[in-house]
Each structure stands twice: as C-alpha cells, then as structure tokens.
Scaffold this motif. Structure first.
Motif, PDB file in Angstrom:
ATOM      1  N   ALA A 196       0.705  -1.413   0.260  1.00 20.27           N
ATOM      2  CA  ALA A 196      -0.340   0.167  -0.313  1.00 20.27           C
ATOM      3  C   ALA A 196       0.984   0.941  -0.167  1.00 20.27           C
ATOM      4  CB  ALA A 196      -0.916  -0.282   1.017  1.00 20.27           C
ATOM      5  N   SER A 230       1.174   3.779  -2.603  1.00 26.39           N
ATOM      6  CA  SER A 230       0.941   4.974  -2.990  1.00 26.39           C
ATOM      7  C   SER A 230       1.450   6.430  -2.992  1.00 26.39           C
ATOM      8  CB  SER A 230      -0.327   5.438  -1.511  1.00 26.39           C
ATOM      9  OG  SER A 230       0.923   5.060  -0.875  1.00 26.39           O
ATOM     10  N   MET A 257      -4.521   0.252  -4.914  1.00 27.62           N
ATOM     11  CA  MET A 257      -3.218   0.563  -4.084  1.00 27.62           C
ATOM     12  C   MET A 257      -3.000   2.401  -4.563  1.00 27.62           C
ATOM     13  SD  MET A 257      -1.913  -2.470  -1.976  1.00 27.62           S
ATOM     14  CE  MET A 257      -3.068  -2.703  -1.360  1.00 27.62           C
ATOM     15  N   PRO A 283      -6.203   5.327  -2.459  1.00 21.79           N
ATOM     16  CA  PRO A 283      -5.701   6.067  -1.726  1.00 21.79           C
ATOM     17  C   PRO A 283      -5.172   7.763  -1.487  1.00 21.79           C
ATOM     18  CG  PRO A 283      -4.430   4.021  -0.935  1.00 21.79           C
ATOM     19  CD  PRO A 283      -5.476   3.790  -2.745  1.00 21.79           C
ATOM     20  N   SER A 340      -1.980   9.817   2.048  1.00 22.57           N
ATOM     21  CA  SER A 340      -1.629   8.564   1.587  1.00 22.57           C
ATOM     22  C   SER A 340      -0.996   7.382   2.100  1.00 22.57           C
ATOM     23  CB  SER A 340      -1.436   8.817  -0.276  1.00 22.57           C
ATOM     24  OG  SER A 340      -0.678   8.873  -0.296  1.00 22.57           O
ATOM     25  N   LEU A 372      -3.462   6.358   5.434  1.00 25.50           N
ATOM     26  CA  LEU A 372      -4.727   5.543   4.491  1.00 25.50           C
ATOM     27  C   LEU A 372      -4.521   4.181   3.837  1.00 25.50           C
ATOM     28  CD1 LEU A 372      -6.943   8.642   2.729  1.00 25.50           C
ATOM     29  CD2 LEU A 372      -6.903   7.470   5.072  1.00 25.50           C
ATOM     30  N   GLY A 373      -3.528   4.130   3.368  1.00 25.73           N
ATOM     31  CA  GLY A 373      -3.168   3.105   2.725  1.00 25.73           C
ATOM     32  C   GLY A 373      -2.724   1.634   3.870  1.00 25.73           C
ATOM     33  N   SER A 420      -6.314   0.849   5.156  1.00 24.27           N
ATOM     34  CA  SER A 420      -6.465  -0.424   4.472  1.00 24.27           C
ATOM     35  C   SER A 420      -6.031  -1.504   4.356  1.00 24.27           C
ATOM     36  CB  SER A 420      -6.528   0.360   3.261  1.00 24.27           C
ATOM     37  OG  SER A 420      -7.350   1.686   3.251  1.00 24.27           O
ATOM     38  N   SER A 435     -10.581   0.023   1.155  1.00 25.84           N
ATOM     39  CA  SER A 435      -9.599   1.194   0.546  1.00 25.84           C
ATOM     40  C   SER A 435     -10.792   2.017   0.002  1.00 25.84           C
ATOM     41  CB  SER A 435      -8.165   1.074  -0.332  1.00 25.84           C
ATOM     42  OG  SER A 435      -8.063  -0.081  -0.931  1.00 25.84           O
TER      43      SER A 435
END
Lengths: 255, 440
Positions: free
Chosen positions: B23, B27, B219, B223, B241, B244-245, B248, B278
């Motif tokens: 992720a 991202s 991915m 994000p 990002s 958030l990745g 997730s 995500s």
C-alpha cells in the motif's frame, strides 16, 4: 547580430500534415514590447511553443540572442496560458513562483529559504504578496495570472514570451501587468506578448506582429498597425461588429 | 478484538506487513499518477507488465525476482511510450490508446503463461488477485530471523520509491503541475515521466505476487484520491495517502481473517478485502472531507438556511407589530405564514427567545426591544432593495418582492447606505410601506 533576442527564419509547424503556421520570418529588436495579434486559430500559441522547442517543428530555424535555445535557456522566460494547467493542484502560490528558480537550484536540491524570499519579493512586485500562502485554487483568475508572471520574473531573463497574459483578467491585474511590462522595457528587456484586445495594442506595445498562419505584417506599431493590415490579418472580416463581439467575449469571461 | 486462535502474529503479522508495504509503495508513486490525471496509466502498466514477467520467466525458467523486474520495467516503459505514440499518431485520445496497448499486452502475457503452464508453475488466477496469504511460507534467513521473501522485495521497493519521491519531489511537483513550463526551465518532463512509469511498473511487479495486478491499481489510485480530498498540500497529501493505505491494509486483513470468524463465516481474500476497505475509506473521504465533503456541505447549507429563516421570522414579527403594535404570533401562525418547516421554526423561536430577541407571552411570541433593532435593519434592507429594483431596473412592483426577499440577507450597513443614496433617500417603498431608519 547577436543582440537580437529572437530571430525566427522560415519556421513551419504542422499537425497531421496540416500547417498551423508556415514560413514565419521575424526579427525581434532588443528592448521592445512586442504584441502578437491575430484571429483565433492563427497559430499564436503554436508560434511561441515552437520557438521554445515544446512542440515539433517541421522546418525552420529559431535563434535566441544568436544562439540555439538550449544554450541560452536562462535568458528566456515563458508565461504559459493560464488555462494550460490545473489550478486545483495542491500547491501554494509562493511554491508556484519558486518554480522559476528551480533551474538555478538544480536537480535534486530542495527549495531553500532564500529562494522563497526571492519568490515572495516577486509576488510583492506583482501586488499579491499577501496571498503567498494561499492554495492556488483560492485565487481569482487575475491573481493566478499574476502568480504566473511572478514566476517568470524570478527567472531574471532578458526575453519574456507570454501567452495571453491579459485574457480574462480584472482591470487591476491588467494595470499591474502593463506596469511590469513598462519596467521591463526600462530595464532593456524584451517581451513578446500574445494579445487579443486590438483597442489596447497601441497603448501597450511598440512593435506588433500580425499573424494569421503566416506573418501578415511585422514592425513598429505606428507603421504596421493599420486598418488595411488588420483586414488582411482577419481575412477582411474585421468590422466594428467583430471588434465589439471580441470585446464582449472578453467581458463575459471577466465577470 | 482479535481472537487468538484465528490470528497468529507469526503468520498474520507478516501478511499485514506485506499489505502495508504494498500500500505504501504504491501510494507513494500513485499520488503523481492521480495529480497528472494519468491514473489509467497505472492500470495499463500493471496489466501490461504481464508479458514481461512471462518472458523473463520463460527465458530463465525461474521465478527469480531480478529478471522479472527487468522484464516488467522494460514493458512498463514500452507501455508508456506506445500509449504516447498511438495517441500522437493515431488521432485517438489517451484513454483509448491505453485501452489498445494494455489489453493487447495483457492478452499476450496471458497466452504466454497458459502456453508455459504445462512446464512451469505459474497460476493465471494468482495473476489476478495475488496470494498474500502465502507470504509467510517462502522465507529467507536474515540473521537469526526467517523473513518472508515478499517482505524483503516489497521493503526494497518501498525504500526505492520513498527515495525517489524525496529526491525528485521538486521535479515531480514541477512536471506534474506544468509540463511545458518544466521543459522551458530545463527539467525534461518526459524524462521524469518515464522514470515515474518505470517505478510504477516495478511496484506493480513487486506487489503482483501479493495482491495481484488488478488490486494493485486500487493501491495506486484510491489512497491518493482520498488524500487529495483531505488536504491542499502536496507533501501532506503523500503522507496521508501512505497512512490511509496502511490503515486499509491492517483493517483489510483483519476483516478478511478475523472478522468473518467472529461472525461465524469462513475467512475471505485478504487482498480483495484491502481493496474493499480502501474503497470504503475513499467513500468516507468523499462524505466528510472538510471542503468538498457532502456532510460538511450539508451542514453549511443547513446553517445558511437557518440564518435566513431567522431573518425571515424577525422580519415577519416586525411587520406584524408594525400593523398591530400589541400583537403576539403563535408558532403555528409563524410557520404557516412563512410556509416554513414547523420544526425549524420551533427551533428558531426557542433559540431567539433564549438570546433575548423574542419575548413569549400568553398567545405567542413578539419582538423584544433588541430583537426589534435587528429586525428594523432587515426590513429596511428589504424595502430599500424593492425601491432600488423599481428605480434602477424598471421592474414591475408586484414582481420585486421575491428578489428583495433574497437580497435582504446579503445587505450589510454599507450596502444599505449605498442603496439609500442611490434611491435618493426614499420615505417609503414601492408598496407604500415606510422605510425605517437604520438602527445601531
């Protein structure tokens, strides 16, 4: 001849074999403000981009200060059309202006405090110093145009190529840009400006290029900017009505 | 929260870490795909690397990483170049040319894999959604620790991507924002573009074993797209990002393995669940992002509606008391006259009473002296606007009320004074009602 800021000979650009501009030959005298005027689709933006090597050229030669563009990049600054970028991009006004210094900073190295100070000074000069830390989408059209102008100013170039800096800007911005053009002339610099408003050509520029795929006429405004030449440039259709609709179109965007 | 027999850190820890590294690495470069509006190119490259992988595999006969990376990187650059070429010379738009290039290459890769399937062990299903669950099985000893091979690969890719984004931050920002300008200041945007695409290809290949080449697109794109809604700073966007990745990946694996068991189902695909989560994160960002979010926008709208309703209520009572000085108005009377939502009117009446703008008597509400003062200026603005509209635009006097009704809410003292001057200090409005004096 080496002090001629921009010398274009036999320049032709074609998209899909259809020529957009052809056989352009013009020498820009140093220390002048040059207006490039012509109808929509006359190839004005194409001309600037071709000079700057941004689009492939079919034939012809362009010299800046008697040399190839690559050798004198640092003496030339470009102000693209405002619509050419995404103004929602997550970046502050001052960071956009600092881009004018990237060349000086070099690859990999970060933007430092003194670069930001230079950028701030340029924003002050175009009159929007207080908006330095705004995200660019929060600026008005005129303010965005001034950010672009400030970015070109920090490059400290000798020749400025500007693509429609006056398009859809408010009166205050127009005045600010004109002031800066005058200052440039005083400092012995040269500016080539694509311009739409025929009524202000005489006030803003000393030299004019009338373009409609080819150069219809180029020279001092007093000699060249005549009704006869304008009619040739605009295909003989240039009536008062056309001028008026053009002015209306511009107003419309401004509001 | 985590049932111990369903969650073994020795196994699940590695799986989660693999997800996190996928992720983050995706991202990091994905931010620039999103900002360059070339998100589809990430999709295209992640599909198109397949023939590169298959070729590397057929030539070397092993699933060794290095040849695969080289094969994939070459095909990745080839995809970006082909897309550009077809767009320029085929007179089709970028989306269409990508569609042409990546489907052809993906198909070619698929044919090569199926052809080779007899002799080698490469599963087309794995190509689609990866096998992150197998992460802990294939390990390499590092010191005294058995570290999964995937973790080492993904760790390296993450470091490379991070180094790339840090070293080229300025260049990436410049070329993503303004390509032509970048060229004029001597930063060849094309070079940065292909470098970025190479890293996209490498990231796609590295993540490929874990999450497959379809989910990796989620991915790359999701994000950063969510992060874009939450900030206006590029560096912050990249950071968000990555966070958030990571979130997730963690929640995704937990929802795939532990959550279904708690609910009495069997576990499901971790990679799939990471992508689903995500998507949920993006949905939340769309709903709650401070600027463009649906909820904050709704709240702002409601606030505006309430402030307008408050003005209307005060002005209504003012007019009523203007006609009948001793009048009171009941709640029903107010909401019926204003044709407004009864609950909202109730809320406004109560709130304004607490603020001291209204007094409550036996048969309803009336303005207090402070309430009267704010109402005066509202009614004054309304009547001045009416006068102005008739004077300056020659509108018919029975059509002006609605316009004035809207304008009165955006009239401060300055505007009221200007209106009065421009209408030459009128005593009454076009309907004959008196225009009250400004109250302090």
């Amino acid at each position: 001849m080496t002090d001629i800021p921009l010398s274009i000979s036999d320049l032709t650009v074609a998209y899909h074999r259809k020529p957009v501009i052809w056989d352009i030959a013009v020498n820009i005298p140093p220390g002048t403000l040059v207006g490039v005027v012509g109808p929509n689709g006359a190839g004005k933006s194409t001309l600037l981009k071709a000079c700057l090597d941004l689009i492939p050229v079919t034939s012809g030669r362009v010299e800046f200060f008697g040399k190839a563009y690559q050798e004198v990049r640092h003496r030339v600054a470009y102000v693209p059309q405002r619509e050419s970028v995404d103004w929602d991009f997550p970046i502050l006004a001052i960071d956009v202006v600092a881009m004018g210094l990237y060349r000086q900073i070099g690859w990999f190295l970060p933007v430092r405090k003194r670069h930001l100070q230079t950028a701030q000074a340029a924003l002050d000069r175009v009159g929007i110093g207080d908006l330095a830390n705004r995200q660019i989408s929060q600026l008005s059209g005129g303010q965005q145009q001034r950010v672009f102008l400030a970015r070109a100013l920090v490059q400290q170039a000798d020749l400025y190529l500007m693509d429609e800096p006056f398009a859809a800007v408010d009166a205050a911005t127009e005045t600010a840009i004109v002031e800066i053009l005058k200052q440039m002339k005083t400092d012995g610099k040269t500016a080539v400006v694509i311009h739409h408003d025929l009524q202000t050509v005489r006030d803003y520029f000393d030299y004019v290029i009338l373009l409609n795929m080819r150069v219809v006429a180029a020279g001092a405004v007093d000699e060249v900017f005549t009704n006869e030449n304008l009619q040739k440039t605009y295909g003989g259709r240039l009536t008062l009505l056309d001028q008026a609709t053009e002015a209306m179109r511009r107003r419309e965007i401004k509001t | 929260m985590i049932a111990s027999n369903d969650w073994l850190w020795e196994l699940d820890g590695w799986i989660v870490l693999a997800g996190i590294l996928c992720a983050i690495s995706a991202s990091l470069v994905g931010n620039f795909l999103v900002l360059r509006k070339t998100s589809m190119l990430g999709d295209a490259i992640s599909h198109a690397v397949l023939p590169g992988l298959a070729a590397a595999f057929l030539i070397t006969g092993s699933r060794h990483s290095l040849p695969m990376f080289i094969g994939a990187a070459l095909v990745g650059i080839f995809t970006a170049a082909m897309t550009q070429w077809i767009r320029d010379s085929g007179k089709v738009d970028e989306g269409a040319s990508m569609g042409v290039v990546f489907t052809s290459l993906f198909a070619l890769g698929l044919v090569m894999i199926v052809r080779a399937a007899d002799t080698v062990d490469l599963d087309p299903g794995c190509v689609l959604y990866g096998a992150i669950e197998l992460t802990p099985l294939d390990t390499i000893p590092v010191g005294s620790l058995e570290v999964p091979r995937v973790i080492i690969t993904m760790g390296l890719v993450t470091i490379v991507n991070l180094a790339f984004v840090i070293a080229f931050f300025k260049e990436l920002r410049l070329t993503s924002f303004d390509t032509f300008y970048a060229d004029t200041v001597g930063f060849a945007s094309r070079r940065v573009h292909y470098l970025l695409m190479t890293l996209v290809a490498i990231t796609a290949v590295a993540s490929f074993e874990s999450v497959g080449n379809i989910l990796v697109v989620a991915m790359f794109i999701v994000p950063p797209a969510a992060a874009r809604l939450l900030t206006d700073r590029l560096s912050v966007m990249i950071l968000i990002s990555a966070v958030l990745g990571t979130v997730s990946a963690v929640i995704g694996h937990w929802s795939a393995v532990a959550l279904p068991r708690l609910l009495g189902y069997s576990s499901t695909s971790t990679a799939g669940m990471i992508a689903v989560i995500s998507g949920v994160v993006l949905t939340l960002a769309i709903a709650f992002s401070p600027k463009q979010g649906l909820l904050p926008r709704y709240v702002r709208g409601l606030r505006l509606e309430l402030s307008i309703l408050r003005d209307d209520v005060l002005a209504f009572l003012f007019r009523l008391q203007e006609r009948t000085p001793q009048a009171f108005a009941s709640h029903d009377h107010v909401s019926a006259s204003l044709r407004a939502n009864s609950l909202l009117v109730r809320f406004i009446l109560t709130r304004e009473r607490h603020r001291g703008n209204l007094v409550y008597g036996e048969s309803g509400y009336r303005l207090s002296s402070t309430g009267n003062q704010s109402a005066v200026n509202l009614v004054r603005a309304h009547r001045l606007w009416e006068q102005y509209l008739v004077d300056q635009t020659g509108m018919d006097s029975n059509r002006i009320h609605e316009h004035a009704e809207r304008f009165e809410h955006i009239a401060n003292k300055q505007i009221r004074d200007d209106l009065e001057r421009e209408t030459q200090y009128p005593k009454s409005d076009p309907h004959g009602s008196p225009i009250p004096k400004e109250s302090e």
